[in-house]
Design a protein around this motif. Structure first.
Motif, PDB file in Angstrom:
ATOM      1  N   LYS A  12       1.596 -10.399   5.089  1.00  0.00           N
ATOM      2  CA  LYS A  12       1.486 -10.608   3.637  1.00  0.00           C
ATOM      3  C   LYS A  12       1.303  -9.288   2.909  1.00  0.00           C
ATOM      4  CE  LYS A  12      -1.203 -13.203   0.199  1.00  0.00           C
ATOM      5  NZ  LYS A  12      -2.375 -14.096  -0.011  1.00  0.00           N
ATOM      6  N   ILE A  13       0.541  -8.373   3.491  1.00  0.00           N
ATOM      7  CA  ILE A  13       0.320  -7.070   2.869  1.00  0.00           C
ATOM      8  C   ILE A  13       1.549  -6.191   3.051  1.00  0.00           C
ATOM      9  CG2 ILE A  13      -1.144  -5.022   2.859  1.00  0.00           C
ATOM     10  CD1 ILE A  13      -3.423  -6.827   3.860  1.00  0.00           C
ATOM     11  N   ALA A  17       4.979  -3.508   0.509  1.00  0.00           N
ATOM     12  CA  ALA A  17       4.970  -2.067   0.764  1.00  0.00           C
ATOM     13  C   ALA A  17       6.110  -1.348   0.053  1.00  0.00           C
ATOM     14  CB  ALA A  17       5.059  -1.808   2.263  1.00  0.00           C
ATOM     15  N   VAL A  50       1.314   0.890   1.638  1.00  0.00           N
ATOM     16  CA  VAL A  50       0.881  -0.503   1.500  1.00  0.00           C
ATOM     17  C   VAL A  50      -0.212  -0.649   0.448  1.00  0.00           C
ATOM     18  CG1 VAL A  50       1.514  -1.102   3.858  1.00  0.00           C
ATOM     19  CG2 VAL A  50      -0.787  -0.245   3.396  1.00  0.00           C
ATOM     20  N   GLY A  51      -0.599   0.454  -0.192  1.00  0.00           N
ATOM     21  CA  GLY A  51      -1.600   0.394  -1.247  1.00  0.00           C
ATOM     22  C   GLY A  51      -0.930   0.393  -2.616  1.00  0.00           C
ATOM     23  N   ARG A  53      -1.809  -0.899  -5.423  1.00  0.00           N
ATOM     24  CA  ARG A  53      -1.793  -2.210  -6.080  1.00  0.00           C
ATOM     25  C   ARG A  53      -3.181  -2.835  -6.022  1.00  0.00           C
ATOM     26  NH1 ARG A  53       1.110  -5.820  -1.285  1.00  0.00           N
ATOM     27  NH2 ARG A  53       0.848  -4.241   0.323  1.00  0.00           N
ATOM     28  N   MET A  55      -5.456  -6.019  -4.967  1.00  0.00           N
ATOM     29  CA  MET A  55      -5.425  -7.093  -3.977  1.00  0.00           C
ATOM     30  C   MET A  55      -6.609  -8.022  -4.183  1.00  0.00           C
ATOM     31  SD  MET A  55      -4.384  -5.185  -0.427  1.00  0.00           S
ATOM     32  CE  MET A  55      -3.173  -3.851  -0.420  1.00  0.00           C
ATOM     33  N   ASP A  59      -6.938 -10.517   1.046  1.00  0.00           N
ATOM     34  CA  ASP A  59      -6.086  -9.411   1.462  1.00  0.00           C
ATOM     35  C   ASP A  59      -6.900  -8.133   1.653  1.00  0.00           C
ATOM     36  OD1 ASP A  59      -3.918 -11.060   1.404  1.00  0.00           O
ATOM     37  OD2 ASP A  59      -3.138 -10.335  -0.513  1.00  0.00           O
ATOM     38  N   THR A  60      -7.879  -7.926   0.786  1.00  0.00           N
ATOM     39  CA  THR A  60      -8.758  -6.764   0.929  1.00  0.00           C
ATOM     40  C   THR A  60      -9.505  -6.814   2.254  1.00  0.00           C
ATOM     41  OG1 THR A  60      -9.054  -6.386  -1.437  1.00  0.00           O
ATOM     42  CG2 THR A  60     -10.825  -5.656   0.009  1.00  0.00           C
ATOM     43  N   LEU A  63      -7.022  -6.071   5.195  1.00  0.00           N
ATOM     44  CA  LEU A  63      -6.630  -4.669   5.298  1.00  0.00           C
ATOM     45  C   LEU A  63      -7.800  -3.805   5.753  1.00  0.00           C
ATOM     46  CD1 LEU A  63      -4.574  -2.443   4.951  1.00  0.00           C
ATOM     47  CD2 LEU A  63      -5.086  -2.403   2.492  1.00  0.00           C
ATOM     48  N   TRP A 281      -6.446  -0.610  -4.697  1.00  0.00           N
ATOM     49  CA  TRP A 281      -6.283   0.274  -3.556  1.00  0.00           C
ATOM     50  C   TRP A 281      -5.428   1.466  -3.974  1.00  0.00           C
ATOM     51  CZ3 TRP A 281      -8.463  -0.501   1.261  1.00  0.00           C
ATOM     52  CH2 TRP A 281      -9.075  -1.746   1.467  1.00  0.00           C
TER      53      TRP A 281
END
Length: 291
Positions: A12-13, A17, A50-51, A53, A55, A59-60, A63, A281
């Protein structure tokens, strides 16, 4: 340092990207402005961010836990690149290696007359199908079948046929006599040798050689063995030939690692009545690694 086949980076993360291939080119500019360029990598390494953004809490947490588990830049892991994770029989290639009957999965990227064969070392288990001359091949231990290592992308074929070596004549070209002829091994084809003995047997064992002449069960090979000590008692085998078209289809992951040991995040809000945190992030870079 290790490569972790599991777990894969959270899909999902990975979906959000920022993606792009990176090459390494040494550019030298003369005083008159002319350039010379040296391409130092034959294949690109992909870079991912992948950051960059905001979240939600789940999701946080995912990650954050993953980053701690792989120790920042310490360990490599699999990533699904949502922009490029499939191969079809039209662009999936099998590249020969130095070992007899062993092929590296690859993906062809073609632009006109130019192309790049990208080694695929992390196929997704259960998705790969191999083809020989357009016909799917079964995985197994039978003649012409194969075994696929999903941690390396190496496909190891079982020989189509084999025969014992009854004699070997050394020289500028090497002549091998088999107990019986192998159908389909012709001039321009490949004969693979194994089980030979002698101080220099390693020159021939486990390798495939181009056939320059055939007379019944006598095969002349384009390899010099002048001055070598090699005795017969081995085996000659036929694996897929240069005339065979080998292909594959399926899915693959990219081997990557974090390109930072320093991760920063900042709470920017709560998500309504539930109170879930929204976290901003910064740039979190991943870089493809050679495995």
């Amino acid at each position: 340092m290790a490569f972790l086949e599991s777990p894969r980076f959270p899909d999902k993360i990975a979906f959000g990207a920022v993606v792009g291939p990176v090459y390494s080119t040494v550019v030298t500019t003369a005083t008159g402005g002319a350039e010379s360029r040296v391409i130092t990598w034959s294949q690109a390494r992909n870079r991912y961010d992948v950051g960059r953004r905001v979240m939600n809490q789940s999701d946080t947490d995912a990650l954050y836990a993953f980053f701690r588990s792989v120790k920042g830049r310490g360990h490599g892991f699999r990533l699904k690149d949502w922009t490029d994770y499939t191969v079809t029989a039209a662009n999936g290639a099998l590249v020969t290696t130095s070992a007899a009957g062993v092929f590296q999965l690859a993906k062809q990227y073609i632009a006109g007359t130019l192309s790049e064969a990208r080694n695929i070392r992390k196929p997704v288990a259960g998705t790969a199908v191999l083809y020989r001359n357009g016909t799917p091949i079964s995985a197994g231990a039978g003649a012409g079948q194969y075994a696929l290592d999903t941690t390396t992308g190496l496909a190891t074929f079982v020989a189509d046929s084999s025969a014992s070596i009854s004699a070997i004549a050394l020289g500028s070209a090497t002549q091998v006599t088999l107990s019986s002829a192998l159908a389909g091994v012709a001039v321009g084809g490949l004969l693979s040798l194994s089980g030979l003995s002698g101080a220099d047997a390693g020159v021939l064992n486990g390798q495939s050689f181009t056939v320059s002449g055939v007379a019944g069960a006598v095969y002349t090979l384009a390899v010099s063995t002048v001055g070598k000590i090699i005795t017969s008692s081995g085996t000659g085998s036929k694996y897929p030939q240069p005339s065979d078209v080998l292909a594959w289809s399926g899915q693959f992951d990219v081997p990557v690692r974090f390109d930072t040991d320093d991760m920063k995040m900042q709470i920017v809000d709560r998500n309504g009545p539930s109170g879930d945190l929204l976290v901003d992030w910064g740039s979190i870079q991943l870089i493809e690694i050679r495995t």
